[in-house]
Design a protein around this motif. Sequence first.
Motif, PDB file in Angstrom:
ATOM      1  N   ALA A   1      38.028  47.684  42.327  1.00  0.00           N
ATOM      2  CA  ALA A   1      36.813  47.048  42.850  1.00  0.00           C
ATOM      3  C   ALA A   1      36.530  45.706  42.193  1.00  0.00           C
ATOM      4  O   ALA A   1      35.865  44.851  42.779  1.00  0.00           O
ATOM      5  N   ASP A   2      37.013  45.509  40.966  1.00  0.00           N
ATOM      6  CA  ASP A   2      36.795  44.247  40.273  1.00  0.00           C
ATOM      7  C   ASP A   2      37.963  43.307  40.576  1.00  0.00           C
ATOM      8  O   ASP A   2      39.115  43.620  40.235  1.00  0.00           O
ATOM      9  N   PRO A   3      37.717  42.168  41.222  1.00  0.00           N
ATOM     10  CA  PRO A   3      38.828  41.289  41.590  1.00  0.00           C
ATOM     11  C   PRO A   3      39.620  40.770  40.403  1.00  0.00           C
ATOM     12  O   PRO A   3      40.785  40.420  40.542  1.00  0.00           O
ATOM     13  N   ARG A   4      39.012  40.730  39.222  1.00  0.00           N
ATOM     14  CA  ARG A   4      39.745  40.294  38.040  1.00  0.00           C
ATOM     15  C   ARG A   4      40.809  41.311  37.659  1.00  0.00           C
ATOM     16  O   ARG A   4      41.937  40.962  37.281  1.00  0.00           O
ATOM     17  N   VAL A   5      40.449  42.583  37.781  1.00  0.00           N
ATOM     18  CA  VAL A   5      41.415  43.651  37.505  1.00  0.00           C
ATOM     19  C   VAL A   5      42.473  43.683  38.593  1.00  0.00           C
ATOM     20  O   VAL A   5      43.679  43.782  38.315  1.00  0.00           O
ATOM     21  N   ALA A   6      42.043  43.584  39.846  1.00  0.00           N
ATOM     22  CA  ALA A   6      42.974  43.637  40.968  1.00  0.00           C
ATOM     23  C   ALA A   6      43.993  42.506  40.898  1.00  0.00           C
ATOM     24  O   ALA A   6      45.193  42.718  41.144  1.00  0.00           O
ATOM     25  N   SER A   7      43.544  41.304  40.566  1.00  0.00           N
ATOM     26  CA  SER A   7      44.473  40.176  40.508  1.00  0.00           C
ATOM     27  C   SER A   7      45.442  40.323  39.334  1.00  0.00           C
ATOM     28  O   SER A   7      46.620  39.941  39.443  1.00  0.00           O
ATOM     29  N   ALA A   8      44.980  40.901  38.211  1.00  0.00           N
ATOM     30  CA  ALA A   8      45.888  41.147  37.081  1.00  0.00           C
ATOM     31  C   ALA A   8      46.951  42.162  37.465  1.00  0.00           C
ATOM     32  O   ALA A   8      48.138  42.007  37.119  1.00  0.00           O
TER      33      ALA A   8
ATOM     34  N   PRO B   1      39.160  38.829  47.931  1.00  0.00           N
ATOM     35  CA  PRO B   1      38.425  37.912  47.051  1.00  0.00           C
ATOM     36  C   PRO B   1      39.324  36.760  46.608  1.00  0.00           C
ATOM     37  O   PRO B   1      40.552  36.862  46.624  1.00  0.00           O
ATOM     38  N   LEU B   2      38.690  35.689  46.198  1.00  0.00           N
ATOM     39  CA  LEU B   2      39.413  34.472  45.832  1.00  0.00           C
ATOM     40  C   LEU B   2      40.471  34.735  44.760  1.00  0.00           C
ATOM     41  O   LEU B   2      41.593  34.214  44.845  1.00  0.00           O
ATOM     42  N   GLU B   3      40.123  35.527  43.748  1.00  0.00           N
ATOM     43  CA  GLU B   3      41.064  35.796  42.673  1.00  0.00           C
ATOM     44  C   GLU B   3      42.338  36.454  43.199  1.00  0.00           C
ATOM     45  O   GLU B   3      43.455  36.083  42.813  1.00  0.00           O
ATOM     46  N   LEU B   4      42.161  37.440  44.075  1.00  0.00           N
ATOM     47  CA  LEU B   4      43.307  38.173  44.608  1.00  0.00           C
ATOM     48  C   LEU B   4      44.120  37.293  45.553  1.00  0.00           C
ATOM     49  O   LEU B   4      45.357  37.281  45.506  1.00  0.00           O
ATOM     50  N   LEU B   5      43.431  36.551  46.407  1.00  0.00           N
ATOM     51  CA  LEU B   5      44.128  35.661  47.338  1.00  0.00           C
ATOM     52  C   LEU B   5      44.907  34.593  46.582  1.00  0.00           C
ATOM     53  O   LEU B   5      46.069  34.306  46.892  1.00  0.00           O
ATOM     54  N   GLY B   6      44.272  33.983  45.576  1.00  0.00           N
ATOM     55  CA  GLY B   6      44.950  32.949  44.806  1.00  0.00           C
ATOM     56  C   GLY B   6      46.188  33.478  44.103  1.00  0.00           C
ATOM     57  O   GLY B   6      47.234  32.813  44.073  1.00  0.00           O
ATOM     58  N   THR B   7      46.092  34.675  43.544  1.00  0.00           N
ATOM     59  CA  THR B   7      47.244  35.282  42.872  1.00  0.00           C
ATOM     60  C   THR B   7      48.353  35.585  43.865  1.00  0.00           C
ATOM     61  O   THR B   7      49.540  35.376  43.584  1.00  0.00           O
TER      62      THR B   7
END
Length: 569
Positions: free
Chosen positions: A314-321, A348-354
């Motif tokens: 649920a946390d995009p920071r965790v998902a992108s990592a 989310p932006l973090e996931l898309l960017g990664t």
Amino acid sequence: MRALVLVGVAVLSACASTPGRNRADEIFILGQLGMADIPEGESEPPAAISRRAVAAAALIAEASGPDASVRRAAVEALGKVGGHEVEGALLSAGTDIDAGVRGEAAIALFRRRFLKRAPDYSTAAVNTLIALAEDSDAEVRWRAVYGFTRFAEPRAWKALFKAQHDNNKTVRLFSVRALAKISQAPDSALVNDNDIYVRAEAVAAFGAAKMAGDLPLSVFVDPSAHVRAAAADAVAATGRPNLAVRLEKMADADGPMPRGRALLALAKLRGDGEGARLERARKDPDWWVRSKAYEASVNVTGGADILRVGVKDADPRVASAALEALAGTKAPFIDEVLAEVLRDPRAPLELLGTAVEAAGARKSSELVGPLLEAARRSYASLPMEARDGLRSALSAAAGAHPGKKDEIFATLQSLPVVHDDPKRFPPLAASPILVMDTAKGKVELFLDAVAAPNHAAAIAAMARMGLYDGTIWHRVVTGFVVQGGDPRGSGWGDAGYRLADEVGRMRFTRGTLGMPKAGKDTGGCQLFVSLVPAPHLDGRYTAFGRVVSGMDALDALEPGDLILKASLR
């Protein structure tokens, strides 16, 4: 060559005629010709190379003039613009009567190599840096030793062993960092140094030498999270599972930074033996701990499947990592997962960017369609960094798949033009103090409205609006910087505007306030503070203030620590 020198002198003379600027200021501007932002993968344009040569020819004469302040500026500038032709002037500056000139010579020799203007240090350059490492002035000594921190230099090992015992903590810090570069452990006494960053560097150097087994148990319970985290890394570097027991308490009950590093180390050393601990950590309420638990899971059986689950966190920071870690594996379903993210309009932006970065690196034909879909759907709404990432990924795909080049280029040409005009803020009447109440204590920062008026005004405006209240320090790098102020808490966020660079003569020393960026003129609402001197940032990033109190609070920060409230005084 004479004609080139005359042109250079004319350029400098023209600069010096500008009202309100002294000679040293104008020399700084000339030196900035060598600091242009060149996109990764591209070569420096021939015209820029010619401009640098013209500037260098003019600056060599200035470096031997009668005014010490002008000589300092000229030597600094030579390190930015010069190639092989300036080494003689820099070596001569290393024997200057003025300590400031000698210190600039040390950094200029480093910077010339850092900017890839010299493939290696010449014997003469190494000998000059070694001599300056024993200078009577501590400011000169640390700059000389700093020259060996980025590049392994066995020729300097005797000087580095001596410098680790210097009475100046910055000299000790950089000497130990340089020793780690040549895989040499420092004196064991330095793991008990009074300075936390010297201790952390010493522990890291033991790791680089694969001698973590010789570290005392005290480093694993050191009061500083930086030292404990370095201890975890050092144990991981040994590859010795018998040392893993030293990290168990840290992995179960410590602050986010050392705990996360301990999880990574234990998984590397024990593999499946850490399965149960990692499973618990992947459910931890702290996003930083969860992200490190997922990253560590690559070392256990079924790690790729675990990471695939992590992409749904649920946390995009965790998902992108988790997605970034998954992209580094050999799992057969990586393209499938990346395509799913790229096609998801709710990503989310973090996931898309990664996903975009990973797709650009993989250059898979299966990802061309999803990349094109993401570009057509989201390009206009993305911040500049993400847009540039999409363009780079598509360009890489076009080079790898000539049959799809026409479709890719047609899509690139059809993308809307997004105007990112830098925002200007009303100038401040005076330089205020930015007061930040953080989870680790109060920090007071002087916003320099003279050195960088628009940056100071922008940060002041954001503080008045309450933008920083409740945000976090999302990036903490031992012996480098702490960074925060992102509304998204990930490093991907901004405040909907960008700031033009205001790079000036302020140096990045301990406590300097700076602006992160992702390219030319891409500053925003985030900020960072340097924990130790960082000369490689000088002339590249905007410095717009300094810490006036609270460095101890900044030294104690860990990723995720809150900025409770920011106000102006």
